[in-house]
Design a protein around this motif. Structure first.
Motif, mmCIF file in Angstrom:
data_model
loop_
_atom_site.group_PDB
_atom_site.id
_atom_site.type_symbol
_atom_site.label_atom_id
_atom_site.label_comp_id
_atom_site.label_asym_id
_atom_site.label_seq_id
_atom_site.Cartn_x
_atom_site.Cartn_y
_atom_site.Cartn_z
ATOM 1 N N ARG A 186 -19.421 11.292 -2.488
ATOM 2 C CA ARG A 186 -18.920 11.264 -3.867
ATOM 3 C C ARG A 186 -19.346 12.521 -4.627
ATOM 4 O O ARG A 186 -18.549 13.129 -5.340
ATOM 5 N N ALA A 225 -7.634 29.464 -19.147
ATOM 6 C CA ALA A 225 -7.357 28.885 -20.465
ATOM 7 C C ALA A 225 -8.336 29.402 -21.508
ATOM 8 O O ALA A 225 -7.943 29.741 -22.625
ATOM 9 N N LEU A 231 1.274 24.016 -13.088
ATOM 10 C CA LEU A 231 -0.039 23.996 -13.726
ATOM 11 C C LEU A 231 -0.281 22.668 -14.443
ATOM 12 O O LEU A 231 -1.358 22.078 -14.334
ATOM 13 N N PHE A 269 -3.339 20.539 -13.112
ATOM 14 C CA PHE A 269 -4.472 20.354 -14.009
ATOM 15 C C PHE A 269 -4.637 18.885 -14.386
ATOM 16 O O PHE A 269 -5.751 18.379 -14.464
ATOM 17 N N LEU A 322 -6.169 16.992 -11.509
ATOM 18 C CA LEU A 322 -7.594 17.313 -11.387
ATOM 19 C C LEU A 322 -8.410 16.651 -12.497
ATOM 20 O O LEU A 322 -9.463 16.074 -12.253
ATOM 21 N N LEU A 323 -7.894 16.745 -13.735
ATOM 22 C CA LEU A 323 -8.627 16.180 -14.870
ATOM 23 C C LEU A 323 -8.739 14.668 -14.759
ATOM 24 O O LEU A 323 -9.650 14.065 -15.315
ATOM 25 N N SER A 354 -9.112 13.068 -11.972
ATOM 26 C CA SER A 354 -9.820 12.694 -10.751
ATOM 27 C C SER A 354 -10.950 11.707 -11.044
ATOM 28 O O SER A 354 -11.763 11.914 -11.943
ATOM 29 N N PRO A 355 -11.028 10.608 -10.284
ATOM 30 C CA PRO A 355 -12.032 9.566 -10.571
ATOM 31 C C PRO A 355 -13.457 10.048 -10.348
ATOM 32 O O PRO A 355 -14.386 9.478 -10.899
ATOM 33 N N SER A 356 -13.635 11.126 -9.554
ATOM 34 C CA SER A 356 -15.003 11.563 -9.279
ATOM 35 C C SER A 356 -15.581 12.390 -10.424
ATOM 36 O O SER A 356 -16.747 12.746 -10.406
ATOM 37 N N LEU A 357 -14.757 12.684 -11.430
ATOM 38 C CA LEU A 357 -15.231 13.480 -12.560
ATOM 39 C C LEU A 357 -15.911 12.562 -13.582
ATOM 40 O O LEU A 357 -15.380 11.512 -13.924
ATOM 41 N N GLY A 358 -17.088 12.979 -14.063
ATOM 42 C CA GLY A 358 -17.779 12.172 -15.060
ATOM 43 C C GLY A 358 -17.078 12.226 -16.406
ATOM 44 O O GLY A 358 -16.232 13.085 -16.646
ATOM 45 N N SER A 409 -17.955 15.656 -18.356
ATOM 46 C CA SER A 409 -17.311 16.869 -17.855
ATOM 47 C C SER A 409 -15.797 16.777 -18.010
ATOM 48 O O SER A 409 -15.126 17.781 -18.247
ATOM 49 N N PHE A 432 -13.766 19.712 -19.979
ATOM 50 C CA PHE A 432 -12.691 20.459 -19.337
ATOM 51 C C PHE A 432 -11.348 20.236 -20.030
ATOM 52 O O PHE A 432 -10.566 21.158 -20.193
ATOM 53 N N ARG A 433 -11.125 19.007 -20.464
ATOM 54 C CA ARG A 433 -9.849 18.744 -21.133
ATOM 55 C C ARG A 433 -9.737 19.581 -22.406
ATOM 56 O O ARG A 433 -8.715 20.174 -22.696
ATOM 57 N N TYR A 455 -8.980 23.143 -21.465
ATOM 58 C CA TYR A 455 -7.621 23.298 -20.943
ATOM 59 C C TYR A 455 -6.564 23.195 -22.042
ATOM 60 O O TYR A 455 -5.484 23.738 -21.909
#
Lengths: 281, 316
Positions: free
Chosen positions: A9, A27, B109, B113, B116-117, B119-123, B126, B130-131, B134
């Motif tokens: 994970r 960006a 894009l 993007f 990726l944004l 993605s379930p592995s992203l906390g 973060s 990132f959002r 972007y």
């Protein structure tokens, strides 16, 4: 077993973040560069090698903007026009949206269709007849001319979005007012509008942004510098002081400030509004 | 919107037992009331939308409009002049490349993007950072986008510096003032300014897809790519299509950004329909020819809008 899963994970998370970094640079770097250059001296901007953070940090570019009454005027014009258009659009579109939401009348569908299709007309197509009309109305190079013009672009989508919003509010609310002897306008302004504030705020923000960003009509319908708005003012600066990059960057930073602030405070509304109406401010 | 409108209409049908005379009186009052509330809207849109469109179409059939009192009717001559003008042909060609490049890149894009944004592995933290980054380009006014990129793409600017340091080029490229690179440069600028709008719509779309679909795909042993192509893409198809049509409409009308970066030049290398129209009107005072090219752009937009609303209706 669990450890392996956890490690997988974590590795996936690292991969996703690594994949996100190039896009974030694409960006974010131009934006960072703009802010950093607005604090540099002009000679440092094209220093070789370029530096993100210069030792000569100063607010002098900003004070130069605020000390120049012509440039301050660009901002006053932009704020004034955007606020006026936002208020006027809401005053006109709220009763219109209420009518579409609550009344049955002849040509309702046709009128609704016309309002929707008006959004598809390219501004550049309207540029020439507007020029002729605004000159004929003696509104050339006036606030009235720009305010009227901008309302044409804010009104259709404000009506569409607010109609959608009013449709979600229960009809029993305005029926109750009518039973108590109030008319439709009492029901609208005293009962529905206070409940509809979130929707109205979203529409208001978009109105403001459309006006704040507008360039074509501000360029073609005004003539003197005291009538120019920020976008046109920035373009003028590019032509006149092509080498005062720090001032131009400071002006750009100030120019994106209102939208940035609105965005930070109303982020939730923004994303919701974006997906419900197809508005590109 | 229309669905909720229809539902609301049905809810409000008066019960059949209502007294007839009462209904009549109420109806008479009602038909006057809506008109009253709509009158400011109708007057404004009539004066500033319907009449101008009528005028611009009329102008396109006359000669010397606006600058003379009595323009002459010339039929379709302006259309022949504009369509045979080599500059207009170049403008069409450039507009097509510019639009095609922008829309395809926005789509790729925006989709990439947003996946990726999401993605379930992203906390959570973060993800929101990132959002925010972007979305940044979206908050910039077109004038600021133009000036910012003029600085970045300057021959001695930061992009050239980085490319030289990376060994990709030897001397600074004049991105915006060389005919070879200008069209690519303005397209890249437009890609930068426009993708966040796609991304946010796609993000909302992806979040609307049922998790069960992915779950059952995973149980069946589907790989990430398989569920992307068999679940995500088909589910997003309506959004992708309508966003692309809207984007084609907006991008083909682009004027301000190109005007402020290259002005249509060098020579005609970034000449586009919007620029051509503006130059005919305010550069050469050929308001009739400008109107003609404006009407051609309008026809193109109407054509796409009709397709768009047909698709929307089918979706509803």
């Amino acid at each position: 077993m669990r450890k392996v899963q956890q490690r997988a994970r974590r590795r996936q998370k690292t991969l996703v973040i690594l994949a996100l970094i190039p896009g974030a640079l694409f960006a974010g770097f131009p934006v960072l560069w703009m802010f950093s250059n607005s604090f540099k001296s002009n000679s440092d901007i094209f220093a070789y090698p370029p530096k993100l953070f210069s030792k000569t940090f100063s607010w002098s570019a900003y004070s130069a903007i605020f000390g120049d009454s012509e440039k301050v005027r660009f901002f006053i014009n932009s704020y004034g026009i955007a606020i006026a258009v936002t208020i006027l659009t809401l005053l006109v579109s709220i009763p219109a949206a209420y009518t579409f939401s609550r009344f049955e009348f002849r040509f309702k569908k046709t009128l609704n269709g016309i309002i929707i299709s008006l959004q598809g007309i390219p501004p550049i197509t309207l540029m020439i007849p507007y020029f002729a009309l605004i000159v004929k109305l003696h509104f050339y190079n006036t606030y009235q001319g720009l305010i009227l013009t901008y309302m044409v672009f804010t009104l259709p989508y404000a009506i569409i979005m607010l109609t959608g919003y009013f449709n979600t509010l229960p009809r029993e609310l305005d029926e109750a007012v009518k039973i108590d002897g109030g008319n439709a306008m009492t029901a609208l302004w005293k009962v529905l509008v206070p409940i509809a504030i979130p929707g109205i705020v979203t529409v208001g923000i978009y109105n403001f942004m459309i006006c704040w960003n507008e360039f074509l009509f501000a360029l073609t319908l005004t003539k003197t510098n005291e009538m120019r708005t920020v976008p046109v003012g920035i373009q003028l600066l590019m032509g006149q002081h092509a080498y005062k990059w720090n001032e131009m960057m400071a002006m750009s930073a100030l120019g994106c400030l209102p939208v940035l602030v609105l965005f930070l405070f109303f982020q939730r509304y923004f994303v919701g509004g974006l997906t419900s109406g197809s508005v590109k401010a | 919107m229309s669905i909720t409108a229809i539902k609301a209409e049905k809810m409000h049908e008066p019960p059949a037992t209502e007294v007839k005379s009462f209904m009549k009186r109420k109806h008479a009052k009602r038909s006057f009331e809506p008109l009253l509330y709509l009158s400011p809207t109708i007057i404004l849109l009539l004066v500033l939308m319907v009449i101008p469109v009528y005028l611009v179409v009329q102008y396109s059939f006359f000669d010397n409009v606006i600058i003379t009192q009595f323009p002459k009717f010339v039929g379709l001559r302006n259309y022949l002049t504009v369509l045979q003008d080599p500059t207009f042909q170049i403008a069409i060609k450039n507009t097509i490349w510019f639009t095609l490049g922008s829309v395809v890149a926005h789509l790729v894009l925006g989709l990439g993007f947003s996946v990726l944004l999401n993605s379930p592995s992203l906390g959570k933290f973060s993800r929101s950072i990132f959002r925010m980054i972007y979305i940044l380009p979206w908050i910039f006014t077109v004038a600021i986008v133009a000036i910012l990129w003029r600085m970045l793409l300057d021959p001695v600017g930061v992009l050239n510096y980085l490319l030289i340091r990376l060994g990709l080029i030897h001397v600074g490229v004049q991105w915006l003032s060389s005919p070879k690179t200008a069209l690519i440069a303005v397209t890249v600028i437009n890609i930068w300014a426009g993708y966040p709008f796609y991304m946010m719509s796609m993000l909302a779309g992806i979040q609307g897809i049922s998790k069960d679909l992915y779950e059952s795909a995973r149980v069946d042993g589907a790989s990430w790519w398989q569920s992307f192509f068999n679940i995500t893409l088909p589910q997003l198809k309506p959004i992708i299509i309508s966003m692309s049509i809207l984007d084609i409409i907006w991008t083909s009308q682009q004027f301000a950004m190109v005007w402020m970066t290259t002005g249509g030049g060098p020579i005609t290398s970034t000449q586009m329909i919007g620029i051509y129209t503006y130059q005919q009107a305010f550069g050469r005072y050929e308001f009739a020819l400008a109107s003609t090219s404006a009407v051609l752009l309008l026809l193109f937009s109407i054509f796409l809008s009709v397709i768009y609303s047909r698709l929307q209706r089918r979706r509803d």
